[in-house]
Design a protein around this motif. Structure first.
Motif, PDB file in Angstrom:
ATOM      1  N   UNK A 150       8.844  34.123  15.595  1.00 35.62           N
ATOM      2  CA  UNK A 150       7.858  33.334  16.351  1.00 35.62           C
ATOM      3  C   UNK A 150       8.449  32.818  17.661  1.00 35.62           C
ATOM      4  N   UNK A 151       9.715  32.408  17.629  1.00 32.57           N
ATOM      5  CA  UNK A 151      10.374  31.948  18.857  1.00 32.57           C
ATOM      6  C   UNK A 151      10.498  33.088  19.857  1.00 32.57           C
ATOM      7  N   UNK A 152      10.823  34.272  19.346  1.00 32.68           N
ATOM      8  CA  UNK A 152      10.924  35.438  20.235  1.00 32.68           C
ATOM      9  C   UNK A 152       9.563  35.797  20.828  1.00 32.68           C
ATOM     10  N   UNK A 153       8.516  35.709  19.993  1.00 30.56           N
ATOM     11  CA  UNK A 153       7.158  35.997  20.485  1.00 30.56           C
ATOM     12  C   UNK A 153       6.783  35.016  21.587  1.00 30.56           C
ATOM     13  N   UNK A 154       7.036  33.728  21.342  1.00 30.33           N
ATOM     14  CA  UNK A 154       6.698  32.708  22.339  1.00 30.33           C
ATOM     15  C   UNK A 154       7.519  32.895  23.613  1.00 30.33           C
ATOM     16  N   UNK A 155       8.813  33.185  23.438  1.00 31.60           N
ATOM     17  CA  UNK A 155       9.679  33.348  24.605  1.00 31.60           C
ATOM     18  C   UNK A 155       9.271  34.535  25.480  1.00 31.60           C
ATOM     19  N   UNK A 156       8.736  35.575  24.855  1.00 31.99           N
ATOM     20  CA  UNK A 156       8.304  36.726  25.654  1.00 31.99           C
ATOM     21  C   UNK A 156       7.150  36.350  26.582  1.00 31.99           C
ATOM     22  N   UNK A 157       6.315  35.400  26.145  1.00 29.76           N
ATOM     23  CA  UNK A 157       5.177  34.986  26.981  1.00 29.76           C
ATOM     24  C   UNK A 157       5.551  33.866  27.951  1.00 29.76           C
ATOM     25  N   UNK A 158       6.567  33.088  27.615  1.00 25.95           N
ATOM     26  CA  UNK A 158       6.916  31.937  28.454  1.00 25.95           C
ATOM     27  C   UNK A 158       8.072  32.230  29.412  1.00 25.95           C
ATOM     28  N   UNK A 159       8.775  33.340  29.174  1.00 23.22           N
ATOM     29  CA  UNK A 159       9.950  33.646  29.994  1.00 23.22           C
ATOM     30  C   UNK A 159       9.857  35.070  30.541  1.00 23.22           C
ATOM     31  N   UNK A 160       9.255  35.230  31.719  1.00 17.77           N
ATOM     32  CA  UNK A 160       9.168  36.573  32.315  1.00 17.77           C
ATOM     33  C   UNK A 160      10.561  37.127  32.608  1.00 17.77           C
ATOM     34  N   UNK A 161      10.654  38.440  32.614  1.00 20.55           N
ATOM     35  CA  UNK A 161      11.946  39.080  32.859  1.00 20.55           C
ATOM     36  C   UNK A 161      12.347  38.923  34.322  1.00 20.55           C
ATOM     37  N   UNK A 162      13.627  38.633  34.535  1.00 17.47           N
ATOM     38  CA  UNK A 162      14.171  38.628  35.891  1.00 17.47           C
ATOM     39  C   UNK A 162      14.397  40.067  36.347  1.00 17.47           C
ATOM     40  N   UNK A 163      14.092  40.328  37.602  1.00 16.14           N
ATOM     41  CA  UNK A 163      14.288  41.668  38.156  1.00 16.14           C
ATOM     42  C   UNK A 163      14.921  41.553  39.537  1.00 16.14           C
ATOM     43  N   UNK A 164      15.762  42.542  39.878  1.00 17.49           N
ATOM     44  CA  UNK A 164      16.244  42.633  41.252  1.00 17.49           C
ATOM     45  C   UNK A 164      15.150  43.286  42.093  1.00 17.49           C
ATOM     46  N   UNK A 165      15.205  43.105  43.395  1.00 12.53           N
ATOM     47  CA  UNK A 165      14.206  43.724  44.267  1.00 12.53           C
ATOM     48  C   UNK A 165      14.282  45.257  44.241  1.00 12.53           C
ATOM     49  N   UNK A 166      15.479  45.873  44.159  1.00 14.67           N
ATOM     50  CA  UNK A 166      15.508  47.335  43.979  1.00 14.67           C
ATOM     51  C   UNK A 166      14.826  47.785  42.687  1.00 14.67           C
ATOM     52  N   UNK A 167      14.937  46.967  41.624  1.00 14.89           N
ATOM     53  CA  UNK A 167      14.248  47.306  40.368  1.00 14.89           C
ATOM     54  C   UNK A 167      12.732  47.235  40.546  1.00 14.89           C
TER      55      UNK A 167
END
Length: 284
Positions: A150-167
């Protein structure tokens, strides 16, 4: 005193056995009902028949910019259409872009959250009403496993992935639009809590003769103006950043369900902890 103590222990033991036998299964049933509701919000039908999913249109908006406007069509975990107008700062012209008809963009955060909910449901269904929990440690182990999902499910919605600009620049999302996005524009979609967000970066090409001290930006959810990066030997600087968003009500529902479920798990663990403190000489 010893007799009273023995009688007290006997009562506590009886109450604890009732907890293991009755209350634990009552909580497990509540958790299953709540998480089934959460799973239904993600609305992925059996067999993956996406045609059965309801399409929802959301208008993108912002209180700080009118440079980007648009409508997004969300169907379950897939963005099936994006209709976007971008006002270019340099030319002051408005350009219109849509997804190509053969393309749709999977929102990985929604897909991952749904998978974690389903894993939590599988854990709960592995202990049906006929199962007898023998120790509090056994219950805690199950609660910890469910809470992790449940914590992982919530974290996926509350914590967007960081990306570099080339990515961002090399993402398949950049190839989904018609007409194709110009070389000085980057876009990125992500979920933040109950909001579906679109970020548009307008870029400035740095000339090889530029005296600017080139320092490539690191990874981030949202890059700021002035961030620099290099793609295919070309160096760019972000000149303008526009973020627009829309609220997806059913995502808010799922976050509420996650919070309630995590509280139920913790309350059950707390009750077991109260009993365990009475007889520390053996694992509860």
């Amino acid at each position: 005193m010893a007799a009273a103590s023995q009688a007290e222990r006997s009562v506590l033991e009886e109450e604890f056995q009732w907890l293991l036998r009755e209350e634990v299964h009552s909580v497990l049933k509540q958790l299953q009902d709540i998480l089934k509701e959460a799973s239904r919000r993600f609305a992925m039908p059996a067999g993956g028949l996406e045609s059965q999913l309801k399409q929802e249109n959301f208008i993108l908006g912002s209180s700080t910019t009118d440079q980007v406007k648009g409508v997004l069509t969300l169907q379950g975990e897939a963005l099936t259409q994006a209709d976007i107008n971008i006002k270019m700062v340099k030319s002051n012209q408005v350009f219109h872009f849509t997804f190509r008809e053969d393309k749709q963009w999977k929102m990985q955060q929604i897909q991952d959250a749904r998978n974690h909910v389903n894993q939590a449901l599988q854990l709960l269904s592995s202990r049906d009403e006929s199962y007898h929990f023998k120790t509090g440690a056994e219950v805690n182990k199950l609660m910890d496993a469910v809470m992790l999902q449940l914590s992982r499910a919530r974290n996926r919605l509350t914590t967007p992935a960081s990306m570099t600009l080339p990515e961002v620049a090399s993402s398949n999302l950049m190839k989904m639009f018609t007409p194709p996005l110009p070389g000085d524009v980057l876009v990125n979609f992500y979920i933040n809590l109950s909001k579906l967000c679109l970020t548009v970066y307008q870029l400035h090409l740095l000339q090889p003769s530029s005296n600017k001290n080139f320092k490539p930006a690191g990874s981030s959810v949202l890059h700021n103006p002035g961030a620099m990066f290099e793609v295919n030997t070309l160096k760019f600087e972000v000149s303008h950043v526009h973020k627009v968003e829309c609220v997806v009500p059913w995502l808010n529902d799922t976050l509420v369900f996650f919070t309630i479920s995590l509280q139920l798990c913790q309350q059950l663990k707390d009750k077991i902890s109260v009993f365990s403190s009475y007889w520390n000489y053996r694992p509860f």
